[in-house]
Scaffold this motif. Sequence first.
Motif, mmCIF file in Angstrom:
data_model
loop_
_atom_site.group_PDB
_atom_site.id
_atom_site.type_symbol
_atom_site.label_atom_id
_atom_site.label_comp_id
_atom_site.label_asym_id
_atom_site.label_seq_id
_atom_site.Cartn_x
_atom_site.Cartn_y
_atom_site.Cartn_z
ATOM 1 N N LEU A 144 -39.924 31.739 15.216
ATOM 2 C CA LEU A 144 -38.463 31.648 15.243
ATOM 3 C C LEU A 144 -37.826 33.026 15.304
ATOM 4 C CD1 LEU A 144 -35.843 30.041 15.043
ATOM 5 C CD2 LEU A 144 -36.090 30.072 12.545
ATOM 6 N N LEU A 145 -38.309 33.955 14.488
ATOM 7 C CA LEU A 145 -37.740 35.301 14.485
ATOM 8 C C LEU A 145 -38.032 36.038 15.782
ATOM 9 C CD1 LEU A 145 -38.534 36.455 10.829
ATOM 10 C CD2 LEU A 145 -36.366 35.617 11.747
ATOM 11 N N ASN A 146 -39.204 35.819 16.356
ATOM 12 C CA ASN A 146 -39.528 36.454 17.627
ATOM 13 C C ASN A 146 -38.595 35.975 18.729
ATOM 14 O OD1 ASN A 146 -41.263 38.041 19.429
ATOM 15 N ND2 ASN A 146 -41.866 36.057 20.241
ATOM 16 N N ALA A 147 -38.334 34.663 18.751
ATOM 17 C CA ALA A 147 -37.407 34.126 19.755
ATOM 18 C C ALA A 147 -36.005 34.676 19.541
ATOM 19 C CB ALA A 147 -37.401 32.602 19.691
ATOM 20 N N LEU A 148 -35.566 34.752 18.291
ATOM 21 C CA LEU A 148 -34.229 35.270 17.997
ATOM 22 C C LEU A 148 -34.103 36.741 18.383
ATOM 23 C CD1 LEU A 148 -31.455 34.749 16.732
ATOM 24 C CD2 LEU A 148 -32.435 35.375 14.511
ATOM 25 N N ALA A 149 -35.117 37.543 18.033
ATOM 26 C CA ALA A 149 -35.083 38.963 18.379
ATOM 27 C C ALA A 149 -35.076 39.163 19.882
ATOM 28 C CB ALA A 149 -36.281 39.683 17.749
ATOM 29 N N THR A 150 -35.910 38.401 20.600
ATOM 30 C CA THR A 150 -35.971 38.534 22.053
ATOM 31 C C THR A 150 -34.646 38.163 22.691
ATOM 32 O OG1 THR A 150 -38.340 38.012 22.031
ATOM 33 C CG2 THR A 150 -37.177 37.769 24.127
ATOM 34 N N ALA A 151 -34.039 37.075 22.221
ATOM 35 C CA ALA A 151 -32.769 36.626 22.798
ATOM 36 C C ALA A 151 -31.672 37.663 22.601
ATOM 37 C CB ALA A 151 -32.365 35.290 22.171
ATOM 38 N N LEU A 152 -31.508 38.138 21.381
ATOM 39 C CA LEU A 152 -30.420 39.071 21.083
ATOM 40 C C LEU A 152 -30.627 40.424 21.754
ATOM 41 C CD1 LEU A 152 -30.002 38.290 17.263
ATOM 42 C CD2 LEU A 152 -28.513 37.524 19.123
ATOM 43 N N LEU A 153 -31.833 40.944 21.673
ATOM 44 C CA LEU A 153 -32.077 42.284 22.206
ATOM 45 C C LEU A 153 -32.155 42.298 23.725
ATOM 46 C CD1 LEU A 153 -34.634 43.422 19.503
ATOM 47 C CD2 LEU A 153 -32.282 44.214 19.774
ATOM 48 N N THR A 154 -32.502 41.178 24.347
ATOM 49 C CA THR A 154 -32.458 41.115 25.810
ATOM 50 C C THR A 154 -31.035 41.311 26.313
ATOM 51 O OG1 THR A 154 -34.387 39.668 25.943
ATOM 52 C CG2 THR A 154 -32.885 39.640 27.817
ATOM 53 N N VAL A 155 -30.081 40.718 25.622
ATOM 54 C CA VAL A 155 -28.674 40.904 26.002
ATOM 55 C C VAL A 155 -28.270 42.364 25.842
ATOM 56 C CG1 VAL A 155 -26.300 40.266 25.454
ATOM 57 C CG2 VAL A 155 -28.094 38.527 25.416
ATOM 58 N N VAL A 156 -28.692 42.995 24.743
ATOM 59 C CA VAL A 156 -28.348 44.400 24.510
ATOM 60 C C VAL A 156 -28.895 45.279 25.630
ATOM 61 C CG1 VAL A 156 -28.679 46.362 22.959
ATOM 62 C CG2 VAL A 156 -28.236 44.095 22.004
ATOM 63 N N VAL A 157 -30.157 45.065 26.010
ATOM 64 C CA VAL A 157 -30.770 45.900 27.045
ATOM 65 C C VAL A 157 -30.111 45.662 28.395
ATOM 66 C CG1 VAL A 157 -32.928 46.455 28.227
ATOM 67 C CG2 VAL A 157 -32.952 45.925 25.798
ATOM 68 N N SER A 158 -29.795 44.396 28.703
ATOM 69 C CA SER A 158 -29.179 44.104 29.999
ATOM 70 C C SER A 158 -27.827 44.785 30.141
ATOM 71 C CB SER A 158 -29.028 42.587 30.176
ATOM 72 O OG SER A 158 -28.084 42.051 29.255
ATOM 73 N N ARG A 159 -27.046 44.878 29.058
ATOM 74 C CA ARG A 159 -25.773 45.605 29.105
ATOM 75 C C ARG A 159 -26.006 47.113 29.194
ATOM 76 N NH1 ARG A 159 -22.568 41.283 30.204
ATOM 77 N NH2 ARG A 159 -23.003 39.604 28.713
ATOM 78 N N ALA A 160 -27.046 47.585 28.484
ATOM 79 C CA ALA A 160 -27.317 49.023 28.494
ATOM 80 C C ALA A 160 -27.697 49.502 29.885
ATOM 81 C CB ALA A 160 -28.431 49.350 27.497
ATOM 82 N N VAL A 161 -28.392 48.682 30.668
ATOM 83 C CA VAL A 161 -28.772 49.063 32.030
ATOM 84 C C VAL A 161 -27.540 49.280 32.893
ATOM 85 C CG1 VAL A 161 -29.888 48.198 34.124
ATOM 86 C CG2 VAL A 161 -31.035 47.974 31.927
ATOM 87 N N LEU A 162 -26.491 48.498 32.653
ATOM 88 C CA LEU A 162 -25.259 48.639 33.417
ATOM 89 C C LEU A 162 -24.293 49.644 32.802
ATOM 90 C CD1 LEU A 162 -24.566 44.872 34.236
ATOM 91 C CD2 LEU A 162 -25.611 46.602 35.697
#
Length: 384
Positions: A144-162
């Motif tokens: 559960l924590l792995n899924a939550l971390a992946t979901a939240l941090l994927t959004v952070v990285v996708s914004r950081a790329v832009l």
Amino acid sequence: MTDTPGWAPPSSSEPSRDGTRPPADAPAAVPGPSAPPQAAPGWNTRPGQSAGGQTPGGPNPYGWNAPRSPRPGVIPLRPLAVGELLDGAVTTVRRHWRTALTLSLGIAVVDQAGAIASELLVNGKTGASTQLLTLLARMPVLLLLNALATALLTVVVSRAVLGRPVTAGDAWRDSRPRLLQLLGLTVLTTLMSAGVVLLGFTPLLGYRAGGSGAPGTEALLAFVGLLTVPVAGWLLIRYSLAAPALMLEKQGVVTALSRSRRLVRGSWWRVFGIVLLSKVLSVVIGMVLLIPARFIGLVLGFGSIDSLGDQGKQSIGMLVVVAVAGIIASALTTPFMAAVGVLVYIDQRIRREALDIELARAAGLPDQGGTDWNGRADQSPARR
């Protein structure tokens, strides 16, 4: 919050890296929710040219006057070298440390609390199986924590790329609709790889349960079981890009697995090397923090040297000291690993699907027909 532009699957608006033209009736990619429709670059546009066919740095895009790759965020928008990819992950954590560390710190606290509860629950009562049973007890929380971390941090990285700002609240709102699907994907990929290993060792377990004890037969069955470990690793890498595909392309579980398989095809060893290197770096960081923490616990009188190798003899004070070090290590390594995974996904799409052109538009770079936040042509230079 609106969806992040630039992450849709490849469409007719962009050429692929292999030079093939997508179907003419495919829907055009949308550069962004606030941007007006943009003309696609010409099919004969060379690297370094704008959509109108002009080369900003001179007539030869590969000469000394060739322009540098645009970099609106943490990575240049072009195929990445391994060092650039790892640097992009570190830069993401450094630039967005408030958001990244806030998310990862909260997840690490829950994780370590679950670890202490598991240790106290098992309490060394199962002998040599203590560590395995402790891990099994923690597994639901870990998934559960792995899924939550992946979901939240994927959004952070996708914004950081832009090059766009993001808060913890933004990450939660954007990832929440996909969280259950990502949890299902995490459970599926974990069971897939673990099931292969379990299937390989089933003959050995059955042979031991039958009371037989021939050493040669046990060694042979153990060797058969070990042969399944590389297969499990191959599956993990093959589907390692499914989570970013599910989150950023808004794909279903099955489609995300298929997308990962296509993106990794032909690049398995490269993806494996990057993931392995990032894992090694994360383990080194964890050991640098955990080993001194154990000695600090010894100095404070929370245990003895003999108790360090026995999980059942760990005192509550030692568990707390190790948990604090584990929280710090997880808070640093979790966003780094998540950023590496997303950047590998982006790099593979840039190499295969010319995603860099679409990301340049979405970031508002004028050479690619980009727009600013108000829908006007962006006249500011790209950040280097």
